[in-house]
Write a protein that holds these residues in place. Structure first.
Motif, PDB file in Angstrom:
ATOM      1  N   PRO A  31      14.274 -62.076   2.536  1.00  0.00           N
ATOM      2  CA  PRO A  31      14.733 -63.469   2.558  1.00  0.00           C
ATOM      3  C   PRO A  31      13.649 -64.400   3.099  1.00  0.00           C
ATOM      4  O   PRO A  31      12.920 -64.050   4.040  1.00  0.00           O
ATOM      5  CB  PRO A  31      15.942 -63.431   3.491  1.00  0.00           C
ATOM      6  CG  PRO A  31      16.376 -61.994   3.506  1.00  0.00           C
ATOM      7  CD  PRO A  31      15.137 -61.187   3.335  1.00  0.00           C
ATOM      8  N   LEU A  32      13.512 -65.577   2.490  1.00  0.00           N
ATOM      9  CA  LEU A  32      12.506 -66.549   2.892  1.00  0.00           C
ATOM     10  C   LEU A  32      13.181 -67.852   3.300  1.00  0.00           C
ATOM     11  O   LEU A  32      14.271 -68.176   2.834  1.00  0.00           O
ATOM     12  CB  LEU A  32      11.540 -66.823   1.727  1.00  0.00           C
ATOM     13  CG  LEU A  32      10.752 -65.623   1.191  1.00  0.00           C
ATOM     14  CD1 LEU A  32       9.958 -66.037  -0.047  1.00  0.00           C
ATOM     15  CD2 LEU A  32       9.826 -65.067   2.255  1.00  0.00           C
ATOM     16  N   ASP A  33      12.517 -68.586   4.180  1.00  0.00           N
ATOM     17  CA  ASP A  33      13.027 -69.884   4.629  1.00  0.00           C
ATOM     18  C   ASP A  33      11.883 -70.899   4.521  1.00  0.00           C
ATOM     19  O   ASP A  33      10.918 -70.831   5.290  1.00  0.00           O
ATOM     20  CB  ASP A  33      13.525 -69.794   6.069  1.00  0.00           C
ATOM     21  CG  ASP A  33      14.166 -71.102   6.525  1.00  0.00           C
ATOM     22  OD1 ASP A  33      14.519 -71.928   5.652  1.00  0.00           O
ATOM     23  OD2 ASP A  33      14.291 -71.274   7.750  1.00  0.00           O
ATOM     24  N   PRO A  34      11.936 -71.837   3.592  1.00  0.00           N
ATOM     25  CA  PRO A  34      13.006 -72.060   2.609  1.00  0.00           C
ATOM     26  C   PRO A  34      13.002 -70.972   1.536  1.00  0.00           C
ATOM     27  O   PRO A  34      11.995 -70.303   1.334  1.00  0.00           O
ATOM     28  CB  PRO A  34      12.641 -73.423   2.004  1.00  0.00           C
ATOM     29  CG  PRO A  34      11.152 -73.489   2.129  1.00  0.00           C
ATOM     30  CD  PRO A  34      10.829 -72.817   3.431  1.00  0.00           C
ATOM     31  N   PRO A  35      14.139 -70.806   0.835  1.00  0.00           N
ATOM     32  CA  PRO A  35      14.206 -69.777  -0.208  1.00  0.00           C
ATOM     33  C   PRO A  35      13.179 -70.023  -1.312  1.00  0.00           C
ATOM     34  O   PRO A  35      12.720 -71.155  -1.519  1.00  0.00           O
ATOM     35  CB  PRO A  35      15.639 -69.922  -0.750  1.00  0.00           C
ATOM     36  CG  PRO A  35      16.379 -70.623   0.331  1.00  0.00           C
ATOM     37  CD  PRO A  35      15.397 -71.525   0.997  1.00  0.00           C
ATOM     38  N   ASP A  37      11.594 -70.889  -4.714  1.00  0.00           N
ATOM     39  CA  ASP A  37      12.018 -71.809  -5.761  1.00  0.00           C
ATOM     40  C   ASP A  37      12.546 -71.058  -6.980  1.00  0.00           C
ATOM     41  O   ASP A  37      13.393 -71.576  -7.722  1.00  0.00           O
ATOM     42  CB  ASP A  37      10.849 -72.696  -6.188  1.00  0.00           C
ATOM     43  CG  ASP A  37      10.396 -73.644  -5.085  1.00  0.00           C
ATOM     44  OD1 ASP A  37      11.188 -73.886  -4.158  1.00  0.00           O
ATOM     45  OD2 ASP A  37       9.243 -74.115  -5.154  1.00  0.00           O
ATOM     46  N   SER A  40      16.308 -70.772  -7.784  1.00  0.00           N
ATOM     47  CA  SER A  40      17.104 -71.909  -8.250  1.00  0.00           C
ATOM     48  C   SER A  40      16.921 -72.166  -9.748  1.00  0.00           C
ATOM     49  O   SER A  40      17.490 -73.125 -10.280  1.00  0.00           O
ATOM     50  CB  SER A  40      16.724 -73.169  -7.472  1.00  0.00           C
ATOM     51  OG  SER A  40      15.373 -73.515  -7.701  1.00  0.00           O
ATOM     52  N   ARG A 119       3.661 -66.706  -1.077  1.00  0.00           N
ATOM     53  CA  ARG A 119       4.197 -67.131   0.222  1.00  0.00           C
ATOM     54  C   ARG A 119       3.475 -66.397   1.343  1.00  0.00           C
ATOM     55  O   ARG A 119       3.288 -65.171   1.293  1.00  0.00           O
ATOM     56  CB  ARG A 119       5.693 -66.841   0.280  1.00  0.00           C
ATOM     57  CG  ARG A 119       6.524 -67.728  -0.646  1.00  0.00           C
ATOM     58  CD  ARG A 119       6.606 -69.161  -0.138  1.00  0.00           C
ATOM     59  NE  ARG A 119       7.431 -69.260   1.047  1.00  0.00           N
ATOM     60  CZ  ARG A 119       8.713 -69.619   1.018  1.00  0.00           C
ATOM     61  NH1 ARG A 119       9.307 -69.920  -0.122  1.00  0.00           N
ATOM     62  NH2 ARG A 119       9.397 -69.700   2.140  1.00  0.00           N
ATOM     63  N   GLU A 121       4.531 -65.581   4.147  1.00  0.00           N
ATOM     64  CA  GLU A 121       5.394 -64.595   4.813  1.00  0.00           C
ATOM     65  C   GLU A 121       5.386 -63.246   4.098  1.00  0.00           C
ATOM     66  O   GLU A 121       5.983 -62.283   4.588  1.00  0.00           O
ATOM     67  CB  GLU A 121       6.847 -65.092   4.862  1.00  0.00           C
ATOM     68  CG  GLU A 121       7.036 -66.480   5.439  1.00  0.00           C
ATOM     69  CD  GLU A 121       7.202 -67.511   4.335  1.00  0.00           C
ATOM     70  OE1 GLU A 121       8.174 -68.273   4.399  1.00  0.00           O
ATOM     71  OE2 GLU A 121       6.356 -67.533   3.411  1.00  0.00           O
TER      72      GLU A 121
END
Length: 306
Positions: A31-35, A37, A40, A119, A121
């Motif tokens: 899981p990433l924050d923010p998710p 893209d 969506s 990302r 992360e």
């Protein structure tokens, strides 16, 4: 029987297939924050992207297992929504998709770079791209942008032209450089190396080192020596390590024939040369002209800086 892997260009008609792969591949990541893209995306949004730049779908035995979107921006093609289903990872799908994306960029014309955005992360994802020759050029938290050049492609009609191309490439090389040569038997790998060695001004005749595995050619004028390796009979990277090339790498130009998939870890950067037969039919007396296509890809920080 081995599985059949194919990668093909697709358009808006494949939006549902691409979306399913993207959602499963990205959904399996931490899981990433923010998710991300990608989570969506919809069939409609994917179809719009495919209509603009197209995309690629990889299939194993006919089943879709990987996908990406091609997004041309300036002189670069971005690889967006790059995903491989978890069950298909580790079987060469990602590498085949990158090669197909490279060929697509060449076909599209005038594009000098492949770019990806990862990302920060996800260090394993960043390392994945780095192993494939992508170099970080920008970091804007939480995003990291990496770039790899699109290869130069030369049509080479004759053996003398192949030696001349090797000689031109030699002008770019310095001590510590690694050249990885790939091509079928008789493709012209040793002929290319002969031109390279002649331009470097090394001693001795450059011939195929198949039976001795490696030959060293000293410079005649104080330049870097040439280490010429044939990895055809080696069982993998471990056997290449046994040659103890580390002792000469920094002082030499090292050329490894049959080196793709074996020699990449010898150096952080490499010049990757792939030789194939041209689609142009042979011509001339007795079909003596048998053209080759030579794809030259400059990978890693050394060549990104150059």
């Amino acid at each position: 029987m081995s599985a059949s892997l194919s990668v093909r260009r697709v358009g808006p008609e494949s939006a549902a297939v691409v979306l399913a792969i993207v959602q499963e591949a990205f959904g399996s990541r931490p899981p990433l924050d923010p998710p991300a893209d990608a989570m969506s995306e919809t069939v409609a949004s994917i179809a719009t992207r495919l209509a603009l730049g197209g995309g690629l779908v990889a299939r194993v035995d006919g089943e879709p297992v990987g996908a990406l979107l091609l997004d041309a921006v300036g002189d670069a093609v971005y690889l967006r929504r790059f995903g491989v289903l978890p069950a298909a990872q580790g079987h060469g799908v990602a590498g085949a998709m990158i090669q197909a994306a490279t060929e697509a960029a060449l076909a599209m014309g005038r594009y000098a770079w492949l770019r990806v955005v990862a990302r920060e992360e996800l260090p394993r994802t960043i390392a994945f791209w780095a192993r494939r020759g992508f170099v970080q050029t920008d970091r804007r938290s939480p995003y990291v942008e990496l770039v790899r050049p699109v290869p130069a492609v030369h049509e080479v009609p004759t053996a003398e032209d192949m030696r001349a191309l090797g000689a031109r490439i030699a002008q770019e090389l310095r001590a510590g450089d690694l050249v990885v040569l790939t091509g079928d038997l008789g493709a012209g790998k040793t002929t290319f190396t002969q031109g390279l060695g002649q331009a470097l001004g090394v001693e001795g005749s450059v011939t195929s080192p198949t039976f001795v595995i490696a030959r060293e050619h000293a410079s005649t004028h104080g330049g870097p020596e040439l280490v010429h390796v044939d990895a055809y009979r080696l069982g993998g990277a471990a056997e290449l390590d046994d040659l103890d090339l580390d002792t000469t790498l920094d002082a030499a130009v090292t050329v490894v024939e049959w080196g793709e998939g074996v020699a990449e870890d010898l150096a952080e950067s490499r010049l990757q040369v792939r030789i194939t037969r041209s689609a142009t039919p042979p011509s001339g007396p007795d079909d003596e002209v048998d053209p080759r296509l030579v794809e030259i890809l400059r990978l890693g920080p050394r060549w990104a800086r150059a």
